[in-house]
Write an enzyme that holds these catalytic residues in place. Structure first.
Site, short mmCIF file in Angstrom:
data_model
loop_
_atom_site.label_atom_id
_atom_site.label_comp_id
_atom_site.label_asym_id
_atom_site.label_seq_id
_atom_site.Cartn_x
_atom_site.Cartn_y
_atom_site.Cartn_z
CB CYS A 165 -0.95 -0.02 1.19
SG CYS A 165 -1.98 -1.49 1.22
CG HIS A 305 -2.10 3.95 6.03
ND1 HIS A 305 -2.05 3.86 4.66
CD2 HIS A 305 -2.23 2.67 6.49
CE1 HIS A 305 -2.13 2.59 4.30
NE2 HIS A 305 -2.25 1.86 5.39
CD GLU A 316 -1.70 7.30 10.14
OE1 GLU A 316 -1.27 8.12 9.31
OE2 GLU A 316 -2.64 6.50 9.89
CE LYS A 337 -5.64 4.19 2.79
NZ LYS A 337 -4.74 5.31 3.15
CG HIS A 342 -6.50 0.67 1.69
ND1 HIS A 342 -5.60 1.42 0.97
CD2 HIS A 342 -5.76 -0.07 2.56
CE1 HIS A 342 -4.38 1.15 1.38
NE2 HIS A 342 -4.45 0.25 2.35
CG PHE A 403 -0.33 -6.08 4.19
CD1 PHE A 403 -0.81 -5.35 5.26
CD2 PHE A 403 -1.18 -6.99 3.58
CE1 PHE A 403 -2.12 -5.51 5.70
CE2 PHE A 403 -2.50 -7.15 4.02
CZ PHE A 403 -2.96 -6.40 5.07
#
Length: 417
Positions: A165, A305, A316, A337, A342, A403
């Site tokens: 991502c 994110h 985060e 998002k 996403h 990831f």
């Protein structure tokens, strides 16, 4: 050796809430959710039966039939967004030196639609290897950058970054570095993704990463809400034209913003789960601030994110508070998002565009779908819940994590002489 300044001179977007950059911005400011039941396949037996698709997408609107069949949908998305950005920047009509124009793109997965279709066709056959001659060119991730450069005859640096991502944010930083190190004058960068397929949805369901709120898909992506239960899969593309400042000035280009810094780090923790203390995220934001030569208190807005996962959002926020201290309470924070879902490898690109347009309009897009405060998150932080907020945005940061523990942060500033 002094580093050259890099500015943004073109934008393009194809997203679940708008199919051009202006339409995308309009959708964000309106707080529009792109989530709806999946139409690309019959998802009736899947745990998650909704996603953020690009609405009413028909490749025949953009490509002739023969051309479109040679490209996976993720490449189609990328070419559409890049074409918009290139036109916006007037790269073709200004007749720039194409030996000095490159394409650096990002995709986390690449041609999943084509890969799945060919494997299913082979499995259902009699074992005779009958594969589409365009199968490999359609599947590989670098077909996106290749097709963009071929279409426009750009002969500069050309490759794709793949870091889950974080892919398109890494492509933006790579383009930034190539220009400021004088290896190119202009680079078309960004990312595209099209993973709303049986294998994509089924695979993320198996990881227990996605929301299963099938009764109210439009409310499923709810970053920082106590009841968040996973991300919503999105698709689409976004593109930025990055250009050396003096080169842009010399041709009278419209300048949206200056890209002033980028940071990278690794969690070095787990292949899918974030470090719960956010240590890698702390490091990536510190690296970006150092590269930009600014202090934490100079930042006005962070596009986080913020995927709507229980662990990721909390980590985060902890990291933001560690890096920004008291100034964290003066920031606007939001996760777009909540509206787009996403977009995996394309997330960084569409969120970079959101940051740039936030500065253009002095408006922070919201984090929609907030219903219940999470007691684990500091209520004094401004998450820009549910409604866009007017404020002067001079410097904006975009965070993207993937990831594998890949962390990337980029920082834009309103242009100054």
């Amino acid at each position: 050796m002094s580093l050259r300044r890099v500015v943004v001179t073109g934008l393009g977007a194809l997203t679940p809430v708008g199919k051009t950059a202006p339409a995308y911005w309009e959708g964000l400011v309106a707080g529009r959710s792109g989530a709806a039941p999946i139409t690309r396949f019959d998802a009736g037996k899947f745990k998650t039966r909704f996603a953020c698709e690009v609405k009413d997408y028909n490749p025949d609107d953009y490509f002739d039939r023969k051309e479109g069949r040679k490209m996976d949908i993720f490449t189609q998305f990328g070419l559409i967004a890049a074409n918009e950005a290139i036109a916006d920047a007037r790269l073709i009509e200004d007749d720039v030196d194409k030996d000095r124009v490159g394409v650096i793109w990002g995709s986390g997965i690449g041609g999943l639609t084509s890969l799945q279709a060919e494997c299913i066709a082979f499995a259902n056959g009699d074992g005779t290897p009958r594969f589409n001659p365009f199968f490999i060119p359609k599947m590989i991730a670098d077909s996106s950058s290749g097709n963009i450069s071929i279409r426009h005859k750009f002969r500069g640096p050309n490759f794709v970054t793949t870091s889950a991502c974080a892919s398109s944010s890494d492509s933006i930083i790579s383009a930034f570095n190539y220009i400021r190190l004088n290896m190119a004058d202009v680079i078309v960068t960004g990312g595209s993704e099209a993973a709303i397929t049986e294998s994509g949805v089924g695979g993320f369901n198996a990881l227990k990463a996605m929301s299963e709120r099938n009764d109210a898909p439009e409310q499923a992506s709810r970053p920082y809400d106590k009841e968040r239960d996973g991300f919503v899969l999105g698709e689409g593309a976004a593109s930025l034209v990055l250009e050396e400042y003096e080169h842009a000035k010399a041709r009278g280009a419209k300048i949206y913003a200056e890209l002033i810094g980028g940071g990278m780090s690794a969690d070095a923790y787990h292949i899918t789960a974030p470090d719960p203390e956010g240590n890698g995220v702390v490091l990536v934001m510190q690296n970006a601030l150092r590269d930009a030569g600014i202090k934490p208190e100079d930042v006005d807005y962070i596009n986080t994110h913020g995927t709507s996962t229980p662990l990721g959002d909390g980590a985060e926020v902890k990291a933001i508070q560690k890096v920004f201290g008291e100034h964290a309470y003066g920031l606007n924070i939001s996760s777009t998002k909540s509206m787009t879902g996403h977009l995996l490898g394309a997330a960084g690109a569409i969120e970079a565009v959101a940051c740039i347009l936030a500065m253009q309009h002095d408006m922070v897009p919201p984090t929609i779908n907030h219903f219940t405060d999470d007691p684990e998150l500091d209520p004094k932080l401004n998450f820009t819940f549910n409604k866009a907020q007017k404020r002067e945005v001079n410097i904006a940061m975009s965070n993207t994590f993937g990831f594998g523990g890949h962390n990337t942060s980029v920082i834009f500033r309103k242009i100054s002489e």
